[in-house]
Design a protein around this motif. Structure first.
Motif, PDB file in Angstrom:
ATOM      1  N   ARG A   1      32.732  30.808  10.061  1.00 31.43           N
ATOM      2  CA  ARG A   1      31.781  29.740   9.791  1.00 31.43           C
ATOM      3  C   ARG A   1      30.897  30.133   8.613  1.00 31.43           C
ATOM      4  O   ARG A   1      30.626  29.394   7.594  1.00 31.43           O
ATOM      5  CB  ARG A   1      30.976  29.561  11.137  1.00 31.43           C
ATOM      6  N   LEU A   2      30.396  31.203   8.416  1.00 31.83           N
ATOM      7  CA  LEU A   2      29.555  31.889   7.508  1.00 31.83           C
ATOM      8  C   LEU A   2      30.334  31.731   5.974  1.00 31.83           C
ATOM      9  O   LEU A   2      29.733  31.296   5.135  1.00 31.83           O
ATOM     10  CB  LEU A   2      29.130  33.298   7.698  1.00 31.83           C
ATOM     11  N   ARG A   3      31.453  32.108   6.168  1.00 31.73           N
ATOM     12  CA  ARG A   3      32.289  31.996   4.679  1.00 31.73           C
ATOM     13  C   ARG A   3      32.615  30.559   4.451  1.00 31.73           C
ATOM     14  O   ARG A   3      32.310  30.185   3.192  1.00 31.73           O
ATOM     15  CB  ARG A   3      33.749  32.619   5.135  1.00 31.73           C
ATOM     16  N   GLY A   4      32.832  29.583   5.296  1.00 32.29           N
ATOM     17  CA  GLY A   4      32.894  28.426   5.025  1.00 32.29           C
ATOM     18  C   GLY A   4      31.503  27.712   4.359  1.00 32.29           C
ATOM     19  O   GLY A   4      31.393  26.736   3.411  1.00 32.29           O
ATOM     20  N   ASP A   5      30.370  28.077   4.986  1.00 29.35           N
ATOM     21  CA  ASP A   5      29.026  27.542   4.562  1.00 29.35           C
ATOM     22  C   ASP A   5      28.807  28.025   3.060  1.00 29.35           C
ATOM     23  O   ASP A   5      28.252  27.283   2.268  1.00 29.35           O
ATOM     24  CB  ASP A   5      27.885  28.116   5.542  1.00 29.35           C
ATOM     25  N   VAL A   6      29.042  29.416   2.900  1.00 30.22           N
ATOM     26  CA  VAL A   6      28.911  30.019   1.470  1.00 30.22           C
ATOM     27  C   VAL A   6      29.707  29.223   0.316  1.00 30.22           C
ATOM     28  O   VAL A   6      29.435  28.847  -0.658  1.00 30.22           O
ATOM     29  CB  VAL A   6      29.165  31.375   1.455  1.00 30.22           C
ATOM     30  N   ARG A   7      31.151  28.952   0.873  1.00 31.21           N
ATOM     31  CA  ARG A   7      32.069  28.306   0.013  1.00 31.21           C
ATOM     32  C   ARG A   7      31.399  26.858  -0.397  1.00 31.21           C
ATOM     33  O   ARG A   7      31.624  26.449  -1.636  1.00 31.21           O
ATOM     34  CB  ARG A   7      33.202  28.246   0.674  1.00 31.21           C
ATOM     35  N   ASP A   8      30.827  26.133   0.707  1.00 30.70           N
ATOM     36  CA  ASP A   8      30.617  24.713   0.350  1.00 30.70           C
ATOM     37  C   ASP A   8      29.185  24.729  -0.214  1.00 30.70           C
ATOM     38  O   ASP A   8      28.937  23.868  -1.218  1.00 30.70           O
ATOM     39  CB  ASP A   8      30.219  24.304   1.965  1.00 30.70           C
ATOM     40  N   GLN A   9      28.299  25.852  -0.232  1.00 35.17           N
ATOM     41  CA  GLN A   9      27.054  25.987  -1.010  1.00 35.17           C
ATOM     42  C   GLN A   9      27.596  26.288  -2.475  1.00 35.17           C
ATOM     43  O   GLN A   9      26.865  25.567  -3.389  1.00 35.17           O
ATOM     44  CB  GLN A   9      26.289  26.869  -0.339  1.00 35.17           C
ATOM     45  N   VAL A  10      28.320  26.815  -2.683  1.00 31.36           N
ATOM     46  CA  VAL A  10      28.900  27.018  -4.166  1.00 31.36           C
ATOM     47  C   VAL A  10      29.342  25.935  -4.744  1.00 31.36           C
ATOM     48  O   VAL A  10      29.005  25.554  -5.797  1.00 31.36           O
ATOM     49  CB  VAL A  10      30.119  28.162  -4.215  1.00 31.36           C
ATOM     50  N   PHE A  11      30.135  25.107  -4.171  1.00 29.24           N
ATOM     51  CA  PHE A  11      30.766  23.926  -4.550  1.00 29.24           C
ATOM     52  C   PHE A  11      29.240  22.670  -4.772  1.00 29.24           C
ATOM     53  O   PHE A  11      29.676  21.960  -5.444  1.00 29.24           O
ATOM     54  CB  PHE A  11      32.023  23.270  -3.795  1.00 29.24           C
TER      55      PHE A  11
ATOM     56  N   SER B   1      40.332  37.404  -6.959  1.00 28.66           N
ATOM     57  CA  SER B   1      40.029  37.301  -5.729  1.00 28.66           C
ATOM     58  C   SER B   1      39.661  38.729  -5.347  1.00 28.66           C
ATOM     59  O   SER B   1      39.501  39.745  -5.934  1.00 28.66           O
ATOM     60  CB  SER B   1      41.454  37.017  -4.819  1.00 28.66           C
ATOM     61  N   ILE B   2      39.153  38.989  -3.987  1.00 33.00           N
ATOM     62  CA  ILE B   2      38.615  39.983  -3.542  1.00 33.00           C
ATOM     63  C   ILE B   2      39.727  41.277  -3.582  1.00 33.00           C
ATOM     64  O   ILE B   2      40.766  41.049  -2.868  1.00 33.00           O
ATOM     65  CB  ILE B   2      38.089  40.052  -1.924  1.00 33.00           C
ATOM     66  N   SER B   3      39.531  41.994  -4.246  1.00 32.37           N
ATOM     67  CA  SER B   3      40.519  43.306  -4.732  1.00 32.37           C
ATOM     68  C   SER B   3      40.008  44.684  -4.084  1.00 32.37           C
ATOM     69  O   SER B   3      38.861  44.577  -3.828  1.00 32.37           O
ATOM     70  CB  SER B   3      40.998  43.098  -6.174  1.00 32.37           C
TER      71      SER B   3
ATOM     72  N   ALA C   1      34.842  43.310   3.310  1.00 39.27           N
ATOM     73  CA  ALA C   1      36.271  43.026   3.348  1.00 39.27           C
ATOM     74  C   ALA C   1      36.728  42.049   4.482  1.00 39.27           C
ATOM     75  O   ALA C   1      37.297  41.226   4.170  1.00 39.27           O
ATOM     76  CB  ALA C   1      37.269  44.308   3.521  1.00 39.27           C
ATOM     77  N   TRP C   2      36.047  42.283   5.780  1.00 39.63           N
ATOM     78  CA  TRP C   2      36.058  41.132   6.854  1.00 39.63           C
ATOM     79  C   TRP C   2      35.494  40.112   6.353  1.00 39.63           C
ATOM     80  O   TRP C   2      36.403  38.769   6.718  1.00 39.63           O
ATOM     81  CB  TRP C   2      35.286  41.659   7.889  1.00 39.63           C
ATOM     82  N   PHE C   3      34.365  39.716   5.447  1.00 40.20           N
ATOM     83  CA  PHE C   3      33.971  38.475   5.274  1.00 40.20           C
ATOM     84  C   PHE C   3      34.982  37.897   4.206  1.00 40.20           C
ATOM     85  O   PHE C   3      34.834  36.650   4.239  1.00 40.20           O
ATOM     86  CB  PHE C   3      32.649  38.640   4.706  1.00 40.20           C
ATOM     87  N   SER C   4      35.657  38.635   3.358  1.00 44.88           N
ATOM     88  CA  SER C   4      36.255  37.980   2.345  1.00 44.88           C
ATOM     89  C   SER C   4      37.543  37.644   2.736  1.00 44.88           C
ATOM     90  O   SER C   4      38.575  37.032   1.919  1.00 44.88           O
ATOM     91  CB  SER C   4      36.485  38.957   1.083  1.00 44.88           C
ATOM     92  N   GLY C   5      37.875  37.712   4.027  1.00 41.80           N
ATOM     93  CA  GLY C   5      39.212  37.346   4.499  1.00 41.80           C
ATOM     94  C   GLY C   5      40.119  38.454   4.824  1.00 41.80           C
ATOM     95  O   GLY C   5      41.379  37.986   5.510  1.00 41.80           O
ATOM     96  N   TRP C   6      39.950  39.633   4.760  1.00 43.46           N
ATOM     97  CA  TRP C   6      40.706  40.803   5.333  1.00 43.46           C
ATOM     98  C   TRP C   6      42.082  40.768   4.720  1.00 43.46           C
ATOM     99  O   TRP C   6      43.185  40.744   5.487  1.00 43.46           O
ATOM    100  CB  TRP C   6      40.643  40.804   6.689  1.00 43.46           C
ATOM    101  N   GLY C   7      42.361  40.603   3.413  1.00 42.97           N
ATOM    102  CA  GLY C   7      43.415  40.577   2.733  1.00 42.97           C
ATOM    103  C   GLY C   7      44.192  42.013   2.656  1.00 42.97           C
ATOM    104  O   GLY C   7      43.480  43.106   3.027  1.00 42.97           O
ATOM    105  N   VAL C   8      45.614  42.101   2.183  1.00 42.33           N
ATOM    106  CA  VAL C   8      46.094  43.405   2.149  1.00 42.33           C
ATOM    107  C   VAL C   8      45.188  44.216   1.219  1.00 42.33           C
ATOM    108  O   VAL C   8      45.236  45.487   1.647  1.00 42.33           O
ATOM    109  CB  VAL C   8      47.613  43.136   1.747  1.00 42.33           C
TER     110      VAL C   8
END
Length: 843
Positions: free
Chosen positions: A224-234, A278-280, A331-338
């Motif tokens: 939910r926090l990730r979505g809120d930050v993404r929406d604020q950016v846009f 992206s988060i690297s 890393a968790w906040f960014s989606g936990w990619g490989v």
């Protein structure tokens, strides 16, 4: 011993992922039990023996084998549990009421949202039914802004957000995707995400309603926090000028890679900087370093308040622990990619080893990180990011002469270090040069192209993105005005990258070679940059330089020899006088690649899925690149979007291709993105390629008059292809019964064919019995989407073919279908060629 154990863990997972079909869960549990017993016996009978050479090797082999059996069994057991949770076919296409939780940040679509949904209860006609625990739902609503918020103020509260409980009326289908050679495995991705079915919300405000928020869910709160930050950016940068920069910032801060537009991704890939957008691992490492410095500083300052704190835990150790934990949180906040997982596990391992005073070789830590990533997500092994990330780190470690000499204790820690003033810049240049050379063969293997401007582009983009854009984007979560500065930097950077992408030879493309040649090329790329040893302690400086240059020349020669087979390899083509058809699996639409000995034709270009996605960009262009195809003709049968949707992408990739179509109005050509030089296709056109005859049978020239209002299906192009042996194929597009009758009347002698593309995807307006009898095919190809809304192919139509003992090849169950004229009785299905247990069986 540890290396053998970790190597066995990875090998066991890799072996299980090669299975075409799953065995019973009892077998996999028996594998785990057997390996556990084996470990106990190994410790009892071999652990206390004298440590001889042969015994040590035997012990390592047994540990490796038992570890492989453990992960083989555990991965298989997990797979059987996943498969048992698949949707019941009887529930597909039904209106089902579901209650559950939006478990992840919703992603924006052109006309709505897509989100993961955790099912709590489901009802069909008032009766409880069992559904997979996790669904992927699309909500096609036109009342959403670009940032996913509602346009309608009265319905603003009805926008789903992560962590909310909702009630929907949905229609579902099994996790099914397109299956093509060298294509993206969508079903593998769904499997990896644990998604048991996909579907869409029946848009009814009385059925879809918010039930509240789920309490006590840390993952949902983070999403939910990730979505809120993404929406604020846009909201701040969502205008047309800053929209590309907003997508990059949303990807860097919230990990929403879907926020970056397709055209921008194409530019980033051509210039080789996609890994930065992206988060690297680089971003997380930078964040960990900064967090460690900050935590250490605060810890040292705390001496004035609690003097014993630093005695209990030194500030260096406190900084390491704090930096690793904060990096894990990021890393968790960014989606936990490989890449994020790999970096976090390595940071945690290095921190733990340093705190414990232990020293492991880099490859042991590297294998441990790979084992942990695959233990959590075994199917990550099929991600391109997994291989690029871990191979890149391994190359950097192995090519680091300073670390190698330190670990072998042949040099001091200061040996080979760069001068202090130029150290950061020169080290970054060296590492980027090493990565570019070492990963070039692997990039060609995975994507069939490699950026030739990537080194220069990365030298500019890495410091800008890492040291300027990413810190501004992250601090912008607190001070939103900093996003404006980040957007300004991104704008200038993207302008430079676009200029580099437009250079004539910005990217090198090559067909995909067989796996064995590709593996040799990857070894060659790594060998070129990894030093094999030092010049020797007793030599003077001049002799060491001569030996170093000789070693480098030898490695370069061996590397070129290893890479050469993959670079010069060319795909097999039909013999002179023969041709082959590849019916590409593109869902609901037509796209057929026709190849002769030296020429290629694409019949239709598949559908358009959305503003940002079409069959050309998603499937056809990567396939053509992997096959090394240069099209001679792009034949678009008519203007319907399921036949021309991918034409723009194909033309962008191969602008010199000759275009033939039944579309003749200039306004229609412009709307479809077709060049004004497009040639009309009409009956009477005939040409020969490599002793293979191509003949257009329909429409008549007078039917293409732009002043006439004709239904697009009525003027669809029909193409007949005949091999030297007389074996032929008839491609009919979307003609209907009246056109079938006209063909029987005017082209009766030309209709008989071995293979027939079933007209209009098997609709009940086509495939009349008289037409089928006139063609008298042995094989009927149906290109239709799985459970498409038109219900193609119709059962009554398929019954006509079955009554005549005609073999039906349906793309939804076959995938891409390959037919060759020199073996006319066989069709190779992609779903059988590369069969895996996670592939949905649509038969």
């Amino acid at each position: 011993m540890l290396v053998a154990f970790f190597l066995g863990l990875v090998a066991g997972i890799a072996a299980q992922l090669q299975q075409a079909y799953l065995w019973t869960s009892l077998f996999y549990m028996a594998c785990v039990a057997f390996s556990a017993a084996g470990f106990v016996l190994c410790c009892l009978f071999l652990g206390c023996r004298e440590d001889r050479g042969w015994l040590r090797r035997l012990r390592m082999a047994l540990v490796c084998a038992l570890a492989a059996i453990v992960t083989f069994g555990l991965t298989g057991w997990r797979a059987t549990s996943y498969l048992s949770a698949a949707i019941n076919p009887a529930l597909e296409g039904k209106d089902i009421e579901v209650l559950g939780v939006v478990s992840a940040m919703p992603q924006r679509l052109d006309t709505g949202l897509r989100f993961r949904f955790e099912v709590e209860a489901a009802y069909l006609d008032g009766k409880s039914v069992t559904l997979p625990p996790r669904l992927l739902l699309s909500w096609y609503r036109r009342d959403f802004n670009d940032d996913g918020t509602s346009l309608d103020l009265e319905r603003a509260s009805s926008t789903p957000r992560a962590g909310e409980r909702w009630q929907f009326l949905v229609r579902l289908k099994a996790s099914h995707g397109n299956s093509n050679p060298h294509g993206f495995d969508y079903e593998m991705w769904l499997w990896e995400q644990g998604i048991g079915a996909t579907g869409y919300v029946r848009d009814n405000r009385y059925q879809s309603r918010r039930l509240g928020r789920l309490a006590g869910c840390a993952t949902c709160s983070m999403e939910r926090l990730r979505g809120d930050v993404r929406d604020q950016v846009f909201r701040r940068l969502g205008d047309a000028v800053n929209r590309p920069a907003a997508g990059v910032i949303a990807a860097l801060v919230a990990g929403d890679q879907a926020a970056i537009e397709r055209s921008d991704w194409d530019m980033f890939r051509v210039t080789g900087v996609a890994h930065l957008m992206s988060i690297s691992g680089l971003h997380i490492t930078m964040f960990a370093w900064f967090a460690a410095w900050l935590v250490g500083l605060v810890w040292r300052r705390s001496v004035r308040l609690t003097p014993r704190l630093c005695l209990w835990l030194p500030s260096v150790h406190a900084g390491q622990i704090g930096g690793a934990l904060l990096a894990t949180l990021y890393a968790w906040f960014s989606g936990w990619g490989v890449p994020a997982q790999r970096t976090v596990w390595m940071l945690l391992m290095f921190s733990m080893l340093r705190l414990l005073g232990l020293r492991w070789p880099w490859y042991a830590v590297w294998l441990l990180a790979a084992s942990l990533v695959l233990a959590i997500d075994p199917w990550a092994m099929f991600q391109a990011g997994f291989w690029l990330s871990f191979v890149a780190v391994a190359v950097l470690f192995a090519s680091d002469t300073t670390q190698t000499q330190t670990q072998t204790q042949t040099q001091t820690q200061t040996t080979m270090r760069l001068p202090s003033v130029a150290s950061p810049l020169l080290r970054m240049l060296r590492e980027q040069w090493i990565i570019t050379l070492a990963l070039a063969p692997l990039t060609l293997l995975l994507f069939q192209q490699v950026s030739l401007v990537g080194l220069v582009a990365n030298m500019v983009a890495i410091p800008v993105v890492t040291l300027v854009v990413t810190p501004l984007a992250m601090l912008g979560v607190i001070f939103h005005s900093l996003w404006d500065a980040a957007a300004l930097c991104i704008g200038y950077l993207m302008a430079l990258l676009q200029w580099m992408a437009d250079l004539p030879y910005a990217v090198y493309a090559a067909p995909a070679p067989p796996l064995y040649w590709s593996a040799l090329a990857v070894v060659g790329g790594v060998l070129f940059v990894v030093p094999l040893g030092s010049g020797g302690k007793g030599d003077d400086k001049g002799n060491r330089k001569i030996k170093d240059w000789r070693a480098f020349a030898g490695r370069a020669m061996v590397s070129v020899l290893l890479c050469l087979p993959a670079l010069v390899w060319q795909p097999h083509r039909p013999a002179q006088g023969h041709f082959e058809l590849l019916a590409i699996d593109i869902g609901q639409g037509n796209a057929i690649l026709v190849r002769t000995n030296a020429h290629s034709l694409l019949f239709d270009a598949g559908p358009r899925f959305s503003r940002e996605s079409d069959a050309g960009h998603r499937t056809i262009v990567p396939l053509l690149r992997a096959l090394g195809e240069r099209l001679d003709v792009l034949l678009l049968s008519h203007k319907d979007s399921d036949h021309t949707g991918g034409a723009k992408a194909v033309l962008a990739a191969q602008p010199s291709v000759r275009v033939m179509t039944s579309v003749t109005r200039p306004s229609d050509l412009a709307a479809l993105g077709l060049p004004a030089r497009s040639e009309p296709c009409h009956a009477g056109q005939r040409w020969i390629w490599d002793e293979v005859t191509f003949q257009v049978l329909h429409p008549a020239p007078q039917d293409l008059n732009p002043d006439k209002q004709r239904k697009p299906n009525a003027i669809a192009c029909v193409l007949k292809i005949t091999a030297q042996s007389g074996v032929s194929a008839l491609l009919t597009a979307d003609i209907e019964a009246p056109q079938e009758k006209a063909l029987r009347d005017l082209q009766a002698n030309a209709l008989p064919a071995t293979v027939l593309l079933v007209p209009h995807h098997g609709s009940n307006t086509s495939s009349s019995e008289a037409f089928i009898d006139a063609v008298h095919p042995k094989i009927a190809l149906v290109q239709a989407g799985y459970r498409n809304r038109f219900l193609h192919p119709r059962p009554e139509v398929m019954a006509r073919y079955n009554q005549r003992s005609i073999q039906i090849i349906d793309s939804s169950s076959c995938g891409a279908a390959l037919w060759v004229s020199d073996v006319p009785e066989k069709v190779a299905c992609q779903r059988e060629i590369e069969r895996h247990y996670w592939l949905h069986d649509a038969r």
